[in-house]
Design an enzyme around this catalytic site. Structure first.
Site, PDB file in Angstrom:
ATOM      1  N   PRO A   2      23.293 -38.594  -9.879  1.00 11.01           N
ATOM      2  CA  PRO A   2      23.684 -39.999  -9.785  1.00 11.01           C
ATOM      3  C   PRO A   2      24.843 -40.339 -10.723  1.00 11.01           C
ATOM      4  O   PRO A   2      24.725 -40.225 -11.935  1.00 11.01           O
ATOM      5  CB  PRO A   2      22.418 -40.761 -10.168  1.00 11.01           C
ATOM      6  CG  PRO A   2      21.319 -39.847  -9.817  1.00 11.01           C
ATOM      7  CD  PRO A   2      21.845 -38.471 -10.079  1.00 11.01           C
ATOM      8  N   LYS A  59      26.092 -45.415 -15.823  1.00 15.30           N
ATOM      9  CA  LYS A  59      25.083 -44.737 -14.995  1.00 15.30           C
ATOM     10  C   LYS A  59      23.667 -45.156 -15.380  1.00 15.30           C
ATOM     11  O   LYS A  59      22.710 -44.465 -15.048  1.00 15.30           O
ATOM     12  CB  LYS A  59      25.229 -43.211 -15.142  1.00 15.30           C
ATOM     13  CG  LYS A  59      26.600 -42.664 -14.784  1.00 15.30           C
ATOM     14  CD  LYS A  59      26.689 -41.177 -15.058  1.00 15.30           C
ATOM     15  CE  LYS A  59      28.128 -40.684 -14.968  1.00 15.30           C
ATOM     16  NZ  LYS A  59      28.255 -39.266 -15.325  1.00 15.30           N
ATOM     17  N   HIS A  92       6.661 -35.978  -8.127  1.00 18.11           N
ATOM     18  CA  HIS A  92       7.475 -36.171  -9.329  1.00 18.11           C
ATOM     19  C   HIS A  92       7.559 -37.623  -9.772  1.00 18.11           C
ATOM     20  O   HIS A  92       8.510 -38.001 -10.454  1.00 18.11           O
ATOM     21  CB  HIS A  92       8.890 -35.624  -9.140  1.00 18.11           C
ATOM     22  CG  HIS A  92       8.939 -34.230  -8.606  1.00 18.11           C
ATOM     23  ND1 HIS A  92       8.266 -33.191  -9.213  1.00 18.11           N
ATOM     24  CD2 HIS A  92       9.554 -33.692  -7.535  1.00 18.11           C
ATOM     25  CE1 HIS A  92       8.481 -32.072  -8.527  1.00 18.11           C
ATOM     26  NE2 HIS A  92       9.257 -32.356  -7.497  1.00 18.11           N
ATOM     27  N   ARG A 112      13.501 -33.041 -12.159  1.00 20.83           N
ATOM     28  CA  ARG A 112      13.803 -32.142 -13.282  1.00 20.83           C
ATOM     29  C   ARG A 112      13.536 -32.768 -14.649  1.00 20.83           C
ATOM     30  O   ARG A 112      13.803 -32.132 -15.664  1.00 20.83           O
ATOM     31  CB  ARG A 112      15.239 -31.654 -13.152  1.00 20.83           C
ATOM     32  CG  ARG A 112      15.352 -30.582 -12.077  1.00 20.83           C
ATOM     33  CD  ARG A 112      16.763 -30.217 -11.782  1.00 20.83           C
ATOM     34  NE  ARG A 112      17.488 -29.847 -12.975  1.00 20.83           N
ATOM     35  CZ  ARG A 112      18.796 -29.653 -12.994  1.00 20.83           C
ATOM     36  NH1 ARG A 112      19.502 -29.818 -11.905  1.00 20.83           N
ATOM     37  NH2 ARG A 112      19.380 -29.300 -14.098  1.00 20.83           N
ATOM     38  N   ARG A 266      30.539 -25.837 -14.866  1.00 20.21           N
ATOM     39  CA  ARG A 266      30.595 -26.843 -13.818  1.00 20.21           C
ATOM     40  C   ARG A 266      31.759 -26.531 -12.887  1.00 20.21           C
ATOM     41  O   ARG A 266      32.815 -26.083 -13.322  1.00 20.21           O
ATOM     42  CB  ARG A 266      30.796 -28.231 -14.418  1.00 20.21           C
ATOM     43  CG  ARG A 266      29.538 -29.059 -14.333  1.00 20.21           C
ATOM     44  CD  ARG A 266      29.568 -30.181 -15.334  1.00 20.21           C
ATOM     45  NE  ARG A 266      28.479 -30.034 -16.292  1.00 20.21           N
ATOM     46  CZ  ARG A 266      28.068 -31.020 -17.043  1.00 20.21           C
ATOM     47  NH1 ARG A 266      28.638 -32.185 -16.990  1.00 20.21           N
ATOM     48  NH2 ARG A 266      27.078 -30.825 -17.879  1.00 20.21           N
TER      49      ARG A 266
END
Length: 282
Positions: A2, A59, A92, A112, A266
């Site tokens: 996100p 975020k 989750h 996670r 990345r």
DNA sequence: CGGTTACCCTGGATGC
DNA sequence: TGCATCCAGGGTAACC
């Protein structure tokens, strides 16, 4: 995953379900995500409060309770997501908001467990916490403020755009799209961009992020869904991310995937022809 | 002090 | 088929 558009989509989806509503029982299922307070305290403070509004800062999701009685801040980070639709507890689930006088339940899930949940006693405290780890929101920063901030560092432009203290909201996917739209190589030195390049970059930040918000963000696997469980549509129309070897939409040359300096581990996608490492002679 | 890297965490994909 | 390894990347801490 996100980034700003996904979090904005979450916030827009949460508003009709939570804003103005009275919370029933709030339950923390995973203390690991909770920072700065324990489960019992958090649940006691949040349960029974009325939600005034839902805001976004970079975020982060801010659930602001009525009469400045507290703020719940949630950072979804990579795999955090809100769900409204499933009647039963989804996989989750880490946090549950029940609503008074309704069967509606809002779930916060995080496969996670990288996300964070914090309680702040006042909106002022929450704003201070935001300001401590975030620069101006990427959708609100002015061209000159962005230029000034980029002047302060000798880092490459891509990791600088992703630094939440420089400006808040951009992550790996949108950094690549923004740099392509700006025709800038991801390893260009942030402080050495020319005025015309800064103009292009600032325009691209707003343009790309607005387009992604319209598309309700990006989904590349089951981790990100809108709060209704729908896929975001951005990756159906994007130019760079996840498209190594496919033609650049502008020049047709193959898109490259690399690990760039200052951003090990990345992936960076870019077009070597449209985004040259140095300015081409005119 | 600024820049870079390691690590947190888990599930899904890939490799042998 | 099954086990090991790798990869995704937001953010912080530790490192050089």
């Amino acid at each position: 995953m996100p980034e700003l558009p996904e979090v904005e989509t979450m916030v827009r989806g949460l508003r009709p379900a939570l804003a103005g509503r009275l919370l029933g029982t709030v339950k923390v299922h995973d203390p690991f995500l909770l920072e700065g307070t324990n489960c019992a305290t958090f649940e006691h403070l949040a349960s029974g409060r009325k939600v005034e509004r839902i805001d976004r800062s970079g975020k982060w999701v801010l659930i602001i309770l009525e009469a400045d009685s507290g703020v719940i801040v949630i950072q979804p980070r990579m795999t955090g997501a809100f769900w409204l639709v499933p009647p039963d507890r989804p996989e989750h689930a880490r946090l549950t908001f029940r609503l008074q006088g309704s069967d509606q339940v809002v779930w916060y899930c995080d496969a996670r467990r990288l996300g964070k949940i914090r309680w702040h006693d006042t909106l002022g405290d929450a704003r201070v916490a935001c300001a401590r780890s975030q620069g101006p929101d990427a959708l609100e920063i002015s061209r000159d403020d962005l230029a000034h901030r980029l002047k302060q560092t000798s880092r490459s432009i891509k990791p600088t755009l992703m630094d939440q203290k420089v400006l808040a909201g951009i992550g790996n996917i949108y950094a690549d799209e923004i740099l392509f739209a700006s025709r800038l190589h991801p390893e260009r030195v942030a402080s050495q961009l020319k005025p015309a390049e800064l103009d292009r970059l600032h325009a691209a930040v707003g343009e790309v992020l607005h387009r992604a918000v319209e598309a309700e963000g990006s989904s590349f696997d089951a981790h990100y869904r809108t709060v209704l469980g729908l896929e975001g549509g951005f990756l159906a129309t994007n130019a760079m991310y996840g498209r190594a070897g496919r033609p650049c939409p502008h020049c047709g040359n193959p898109i490259v995937r690399e690990h760039i300096r200052g951003l090990i581990g990345r992936s960076t996608y870019y077009c070597p022809r449209c985004q040259p490492p140095r300015v081409r002679r005119a």
